[in-house]
Design a protein around this motif. Structure first.
Motif, PDB file in Angstrom:
ATOM      1  N   HIS A  10       0.747  -1.289  -0.088  1.00 29.91           N
ATOM      2  CA  HIS A  10       0.001   0.059   0.066  1.00 29.91           C
ATOM      3  C   HIS A  10       0.890   1.124   0.011  1.00 29.91           C
ATOM      4  N   LYS A  11       0.285   2.429  -0.264  1.00 33.78           N
ATOM      5  CA  LYS A  11       0.756   3.850  -0.127  1.00 33.78           C
ATOM      6  C   LYS A  11       1.296   3.965   1.471  1.00 33.78           C
ATOM      7  N   ASN A  12       2.465   4.955   1.441  1.00 37.33           N
ATOM      8  CA  ASN A  12       2.751   5.069   3.019  1.00 37.33           C
ATOM      9  C   ASN A  12       3.101   3.708   3.506  1.00 37.33           C
ATOM     10  N   PRO A  13       3.985   3.018   3.123  1.00 39.54           N
ATOM     11  CA  PRO A  13       4.160   1.600   3.496  1.00 39.54           C
ATOM     12  C   PRO A  13       4.944   1.549   4.825  1.00 39.54           C
ATOM     13  N   ASP A  14       4.701   0.451   5.478  1.00 40.14           N
ATOM     14  CA  ASP A  14       5.069   0.027   6.915  1.00 40.14           C
ATOM     15  C   ASP A  14       5.852  -1.247   6.389  1.00 40.14           C
ATOM     16  N   PRO A  15       6.867  -1.745   7.306  1.00 42.81           N
ATOM     17  CA  PRO A  15       7.629  -2.885   6.851  1.00 42.81           C
ATOM     18  C   PRO A  15       6.938  -4.162   6.220  1.00 42.81           C
ATOM     19  N   ASP A  16       5.825  -4.522   6.620  1.00 38.58           N
ATOM     20  CA  ASP A  16       4.993  -5.471   6.023  1.00 38.58           C
ATOM     21  C   ASP A  16       4.687  -5.285   4.575  1.00 38.58           C
ATOM     22  N   ALA A  17       4.393  -3.866   4.337  1.00 39.12           N
ATOM     23  CA  ALA A  17       3.951  -3.774   3.123  1.00 39.12           C
ATOM     24  C   ALA A  17       5.031  -3.731   1.851  1.00 39.12           C
ATOM     25  N   ILE A  18       6.452  -3.495   2.560  1.00 37.80           N
ATOM     26  CA  ILE A  18       7.738  -3.744   1.636  1.00 37.80           C
ATOM     27  C   ILE A  18       8.111  -5.233   1.610  1.00 37.80           C
ATOM     28  N   CYS A  19       8.174  -5.887   2.738  1.00 33.11           N
ATOM     29  CA  CYS A  19       8.639  -7.121   2.745  1.00 33.11           C
ATOM     30  C   CYS A  19       7.719  -8.182   2.204  1.00 33.11           C
ATOM     31  N   ALA A  20       6.427  -8.228   2.340  1.00 30.13           N
ATOM     32  CA  ALA A  20       5.510  -9.035   1.801  1.00 30.13           C
ATOM     33  C   ALA A  20       5.619  -9.056   0.081  1.00 30.13           C
ATOM     34  N   PRO A  21       5.614  -7.914  -0.406  1.00 36.17           N
ATOM     35  CA  PRO A  21       5.821  -8.179  -1.846  1.00 36.17           C
ATOM     36  C   PRO A  21       6.928  -8.627  -2.365  1.00 36.17           C
ATOM     37  N   ILE A  22       8.210  -8.306  -1.619  1.00 37.05           N
ATOM     38  CA  ILE A  22       9.514  -9.149  -1.970  1.00 37.05           C
ATOM     39  C   ILE A  22       9.277 -10.704  -1.933  1.00 37.05           C
ATOM     40  N   SER A 362       0.516  -9.737   6.377  1.00 40.24           N
ATOM     41  CA  SER A 362       0.529 -10.317   5.239  1.00 40.24           C
ATOM     42  C   SER A 362       1.736 -11.204   4.879  1.00 40.24           C
ATOM     43  N   CYS A 363       2.846 -10.876   5.474  1.00 39.80           N
ATOM     44  CA  CYS A 363       3.934 -11.846   5.734  1.00 39.80           C
ATOM     45  C   CYS A 363       3.499 -13.017   6.166  1.00 39.80           C
ATOM     46  N   THR A 364       2.759 -13.315   7.208  1.00 41.95           N
ATOM     47  CA  THR A 364       2.465 -14.634   7.722  1.00 41.95           C
ATOM     48  C   THR A 364       1.742 -15.384   6.589  1.00 41.95           C
ATOM     49  N   ILE A 365       0.863 -14.811   5.802  1.00 41.61           N
ATOM     50  CA  ILE A 365       0.076 -15.410   4.768  1.00 41.61           C
ATOM     51  C   ILE A 365       1.198 -16.014   3.686  1.00 41.61           C
ATOM     52  N   MET A 385      10.093 -11.846   6.130  1.00 39.10           N
ATOM     53  CA  MET A 385       8.732 -12.354   6.409  1.00 39.10           C
ATOM     54  C   MET A 385       8.729 -12.019   7.603  1.00 39.10           C
ATOM     55  N   MET A 386       9.848 -12.397   8.676  1.00 41.49           N
ATOM     56  CA  MET A 386       9.709 -12.143  10.139  1.00 41.49           C
ATOM     57  C   MET A 386       9.819 -10.852  10.444  1.00 41.49           C
ATOM     58  N   SER A 387      10.458  -9.870   9.607  1.00 47.09           N
ATOM     59  CA  SER A 387      10.259  -8.562   9.951  1.00 47.09           C
ATOM     60  C   SER A 387       8.965  -7.840   9.790  1.00 47.09           C
ATOM     61  N   GLY A 388       8.267  -8.355   8.542  1.00 44.39           N
ATOM     62  CA  GLY A 388       6.816  -7.991   8.578  1.00 44.39           C
ATOM     63  C   GLY A 388       5.893  -8.424   9.605  1.00 44.39           C
ATOM     64  N   LEU A 389       5.861  -9.635   9.789  1.00 44.84           N
ATOM     65  CA  LEU A 389       5.422 -10.164  11.107  1.00 44.84           C
ATOM     66  C   LEU A 389       5.479  -9.426  12.403  1.00 44.84           C
ATOM     67  N   VAL A 390       6.761  -9.480  12.734  1.00 39.30           N
ATOM     68  CA  VAL A 390       6.686  -8.867  14.346  1.00 39.30           C
ATOM     69  C   VAL A 390       6.487  -7.580  14.349  1.00 39.30           C
ATOM     70  N   THR A 391       6.743  -6.532  13.226  1.00 32.32           N
ATOM     71  CA  THR A 391       6.378  -5.102  13.173  1.00 32.32           C
ATOM     72  C   THR A 391       4.781  -5.139  13.362  1.00 32.32           C
ATOM     73  N   ASP A 392       4.381  -5.673  12.528  1.00 29.94           N
ATOM     74  CA  ASP A 392       2.673  -5.773  12.341  1.00 29.94           C
ATOM     75  C   ASP A 392       1.998  -6.222  13.562  1.00 29.94           C
ATOM     76  N   THR A 393       2.669  -7.009  14.448  1.00 32.02           N
ATOM     77  CA  THR A 393       2.099  -7.937  15.556  1.00 32.02           C
ATOM     78  C   THR A 393       2.700  -7.383  16.718  1.00 32.02           C
ATOM     79  N   LEU A 394       3.662  -6.159  16.637  1.00 30.48           N
ATOM     80  CA  LEU A 394       4.501  -5.872  17.914  1.00 30.48           C
ATOM     81  C   LEU A 394       5.090  -7.145  18.480  1.00 30.48           C
ATOM     82  N   ASN A 395       5.608  -7.844  17.745  1.00 20.54           N
ATOM     83  CA  ASN A 395       6.310  -9.048  18.324  1.00 20.54           C
ATOM     84  C   ASN A 395       5.534 -10.040  18.834  1.00 20.54           C
TER      85      ASN A 395
END
Length: 560
Positions: A10-22, A362-365, A385-395
């Motif tokens: 998405h626009k204004n990306p967080d780590p999950d929005a960058i890591c999941a596409p990669i 999304s990295c979980t998926i 994928m771990m990075s997107g997961l721990v940032t979105d879920t606050l570890n």
């Protein structure tokens, strides 16, 4: 080579929005589906940069707009004419390549005009009320020779362009002479087309004709050539065609410059297709040249090209609402959506893969897709994928966390050779978003736009190790939110600042007073200062699961 299928967060990306596409692009490659490439439609930040640097992965390319444009449909391998090209050459190209019109350009590729089969009709079908015009042609001996693919025998000033009139040497010598005397055409403007009639050829030389064309591939007699060289007024060429075909081709040796249209409808390669369609619909143009800012021809398209389906394809990941998608997403083919947020899905013209799971990231998926396919990601992809997961879920401490997130994190840790606890500490201590960005950047960095009826609103979030950096910035952040509301015509804009240490947040809101007044959380007072637009939100750490539903409910209550 076909254009890649870009995978966008998405626009204004967080780590999950960058890591999941990669990670999803890597998954596609792992299962044998090529042509997928990660992309981003927003800026990176210090935490994203830290993650990518730690796992030695480049930042995806920035693509801010996928709106189809004229350059996406225009042909670039073009057949063109010069102003001094002949109408016969134009007809050859139109027939050979089955095209409607030809652009006319100069030596610098600047567009000068356009020639269509209809424009050429005036050359070959002149008005019957002027029979003399039937024999007129403005050209040069060189142009006639090229059009006929004739053999030069003797040339006099072959490149001189002038008005000429065609005569067929098919009568008796007596009649030929009388007609010449009766006509007002000066001999130096006369083109004589003749077969192997020596006496007519000699008479034409005597008259001082501009050009003698001997048809049927016949060679002139030696005496005729000698006379032509002595007078040096008349050119002689040999045509491979019979008299009838030769006469027609000579008429077609007219230059295109006086025939071409110069008032031309053009487009720029950067014009949006939707805009080009409206412009073309209001014109009579069938073939549309495409020119750059300097008027140079760069492409061409037809009305029919505008009706062809757009070939650009994209995948949306970590979002499914068009308000959060890359600009132009609604005008291209969305082939897949992978997400874990509320539904606000865009309409599509055909069935697509739509996977929306109630998990924390999304990295979980994507990680589950790797595991279900029996594929093991490499260490860097596992780490992303771990990075997107721990940032979105606050570890794994956010209310959005599920057992599936914990299970996937445990599966990824030995692959990435790092634990979730260690990684989350590295990420959250990598730098304060509030200190590293301007207020305008902060309120838009990790921000998602929503709409309810005719009201549009935006909610941003930043996570900090404590709120000490936030307090001095309250006034400037409030002003940034006001500016955001004004520039984007928002009903309200909110910034959720989450303290990762305490798992509590504060909410800063600007917008309509009736909305702010309806928020039931306590307002913050600190060191004797009361903040009317700042709310204490203990235990609220999830924008998706806690804050957005609450604020949307407040807005709905006002609507009701």
């Amino acid at each position: 080579m076909p254009e890649p299928i870009y995978i966008f967060g998405h626009k204004n990306p967080d780590p999950d929005a960058i890591c999941a596409p990669i990670a999803y692009a890597a998954y596609k490659t792992a299962i044998g589906q090529t042509g997928y490439k990660p992309a981003r439609c927003g800026n990176s930040n210090a935490r994203i940069d830290m993650i990518l640097d730690y796992f030695k992965t480049p930042l995806p390319d920035f693509i801010g707009d996928v709106t189809p444009r004229v350059q996406d449909i225009m042909a670039t391998q073009l057949h063109t004419l010069a102003p001094e090209s002949t109408c016969f050459r134009a007809l050859e190209l139109i027939d050979q390549y089955d095209i409607r019109a030809l652009p006319v350009i100069d030596d610098n590729r600047v567009l000068k005009g356009l020639v269509s089969i209809f424009d050429l009709g005036g050359v070959f079908v002149p008005k019957p009320s002027n029979p003399r015009q039937l024999r007129h042609v403005r050209t040069s001996v060189s142009a006639i020779t090229a059009a006929l693919k004739a053999k030069p025998q003797h040339l006099v000033d072959p490149d001189t362009v002038q008005d000429c009139y065609v005569r067929i040497g098919s009568t008796s010598l007596d009649t030929f002479g009388k007609i010449s005397a009766q006509e007002s055409t000066p001999e130096p403007q006369t083109i004589v087309i003749v077969g192997d009639r020596h006496n007519i050829q000699e008479k034409a030389l005597e008259m001082g004709a501009r050009l003698i064309i001997i048809t049927g591939g016949r060679e002139p007699e030696t005496g005729i050539l000698e006379l032509a060289k002595q007078s040096n007024k008349t050119s002689i060429i040999t045509s491979p065609f019979d008299t009838s075909a030769t006469a027609w081709i000579v008429r077609a040796a007219e230059f295109v410059e006086p025939v071409m249209k110069t008032a031309i409808f053009t487009c720029s390669p950067d014009d949006k297709l939707s805009v080009a369609k409206r412009k073309v619909a209001q014109s009579f143009a069938a073939t549309i040249p495409v020119v750059d800012d300097h008027g140079k021809l760069v492409g061409l398209f037809t009305r029919g090209d505008l009706s062809k389906p757009v070939q650009r394809k994209i995948v949306l990941i970590d979002h499914n609402e068009l308000s959060q998608a890359v600009d132009g997403a609604c005008e291209v083919q969305i082939t897949e959506v992978i997400d874990h947020h509320r539904l606000g899905n865009p309409p599509t013209g055909h069935p697509i893969l739509f996977r929306n799971e109630p998990v924390g990231s999304s990295c979980t998926i994507v990680a589950e897709m790797f595991r279900q396919a029996g594929r093991t990601p490499d260490a860097s992809i596992a780490g992303l994928m771990m990075s997107g997961l721990v940032t979105d879920t606050l570890n794994l401490r956010s209310p959005t966390t599920t057992a599936r997130d914990a299970d996937i994190l445990a599966w990824l840790e030995p692959i990435a050779k790092i634990t979730g606890d260690v990684l989350s500490k590295k990420i959250f201590s990598s730098g304060s978003v509030i200190l590293s960005m301007t207020p305008d950047q902060i309120v838009r960095a990790d921000c998602k736009a929503y709409e309810l009826g005719d009201k549009h609103y935006a909610i941003a979030q930043v996570e900090e190790l404590g709120l000490c950096n936030f307090w001095p910035k309250i006034e400037s952040l409030s002003q940034a939110l006001k500016d955001y509301c004004s520039s984007d015509h928002l009903y309200f804009a909110a910034l959720l600042v989450t303290d990762i240490n305490t798992q509590n947040s504060v909410l800063l809101v600007e917008g309509h007073e009736d909305f702010i007044g309806a928020i039931q959380y306590p307002k913050v007072s600190r060191e004797g200062t009361h903040y009317p637009n700042l709310f204490d939100m203990p235990g609220v750490v999830s924008r998706k699961k806690q804050l957005t539903p609450y604020l949307t409910g407040v807005l709905e209550s006002l609507e009701g």
